[in-house]
Design a protein around this motif. Structure first.
Motif, PDB file in Angstrom:
ATOM      1  N   GLU A  54       0.849  -1.193   0.000  1.00 56.69           N
ATOM      2  CA  GLU A  54       0.000   0.000   0.000  1.00 56.69           C
ATOM      3  C   GLU A  54       0.882   1.240   0.000  1.00 56.69           C
ATOM      4  OE1 GLU A  54      -2.001   0.891   3.909  1.00 56.69           O
ATOM      5  OE2 GLU A  54      -1.247  -1.108   4.410  1.00 56.69           O
ATOM      6  N   ARG A  55       0.267   2.398  -0.173  1.00 58.23           N
ATOM      7  CA  ARG A  55       1.020   3.645  -0.176  1.00 58.23           C
ATOM      8  C   ARG A  55       1.662   3.896   1.183  1.00 58.23           C
ATOM      9  NH1 ARG A  55      -3.739   7.399  -1.801  1.00 58.23           N
ATOM     10  NH2 ARG A  55      -4.780   5.701  -0.725  1.00 58.23           N
ATOM     11  N   ILE A  56       2.841   4.493   1.149  1.00 58.91           N
ATOM     12  CA  ILE A  56       3.528   4.879   2.384  1.00 58.91           C
ATOM     13  C   ILE A  56       3.756   6.391   2.375  1.00 58.91           C
ATOM     14  CG2 ILE A  56       4.643   2.645   2.729  1.00 58.91           C
ATOM     15  CD1 ILE A  56       7.253   3.902   1.609  1.00 58.91           C
ATOM     16  N   ALA A  57       3.856   6.935   3.568  1.00 60.19           N
ATOM     17  CA  ALA A  57       4.168   8.360   3.704  1.00 60.19           C
ATOM     18  C   ALA A  57       5.621   8.597   3.304  1.00 60.19           C
ATOM     19  CB  ALA A  57       3.947   8.809   5.151  1.00 60.19           C
ATOM     20  N   HIS A  58       5.890   9.740   2.747  1.00 67.52           N
ATOM     21  CA  HIS A  58       7.264  10.148   2.477  1.00 67.52           C
ATOM     22  C   HIS A  58       8.040  10.141   3.798  1.00 67.52           C
ATOM     23  CE1 HIS A  58       4.731  12.224  -0.494  1.00 67.52           C
ATOM     24  NE2 HIS A  58       5.777  12.295  -1.293  1.00 67.52           N
TER      25      HIS A  58
END
Length: 147
Positions: A54-58
């Motif tokens: 899934e997407r991760i935070a920078h």
């Protein structure tokens, strides 16, 4: 504790910030400000096929949020001379949309200067699972009393 001076800090002191939940809006806004539109952060379909699923935070967004949480503590709001720097920055685990993070600080060194002092903090950013997601050493130049 608000507006501590250099003399108020002792090696071994520990502090903990409030928590903050990372949102999709945070990621989109950070991508817009930074120009980092890497699909690992911004493309749900792409991110499904990564090791994270899934997407991760920078990482730098996580650092920025931690910095804000620390600032909200107001430890040195009126006594800071300058932010002196970061050392040994490590992103150790991913932060996902919906994770809540907080920071812990430990004073690990103090260095006298003429009109101010340098306080060194060991910082850990932790998410709700207890996983440490970011560690670094932070240094701040802080006023001495009477200066």
């Amino acid at each position: 504790m608000e507006n501590l001076y250099f003399e108020d800090f002792e090696v071994g002191m520990e502090f903990e910030t409030a928590g903050r939940t990372v949102t999709e809006a945070d990621i989109v806004n950070f991508a817009a400000i930074s120009g980092d539109w890497n699909p690992i952060h911004t493309d749900k379909e792409f991110a499904k096929n990564t090791v994270f699923g899934e997407r991760i935070a920078h990482g730098l967004l996580t650092l920025a949020i931690a910095s804000g949480l620390i600032t909200r503590m107001r430890l040195v709001e009126k006594t800071i001379v300058a932010y002196y720097g970061i050392e040994k920055l490590r992103f150790t685990k991913p932060v996902f949309i919906g994770d809540t993070i907080k920071a812990t600080l430990k004073v690990v060194d103090r260095e006298e200067r003429e009109k101010y002092g340098i306080v060194t903090f060991e910082v850990s950013v932790i998410k709700q699972t207890g996983d440490v997601v970011l560690t670094y050493i932070s240094k701040s130049a802080i006023k001495k009393k009477g200066e």
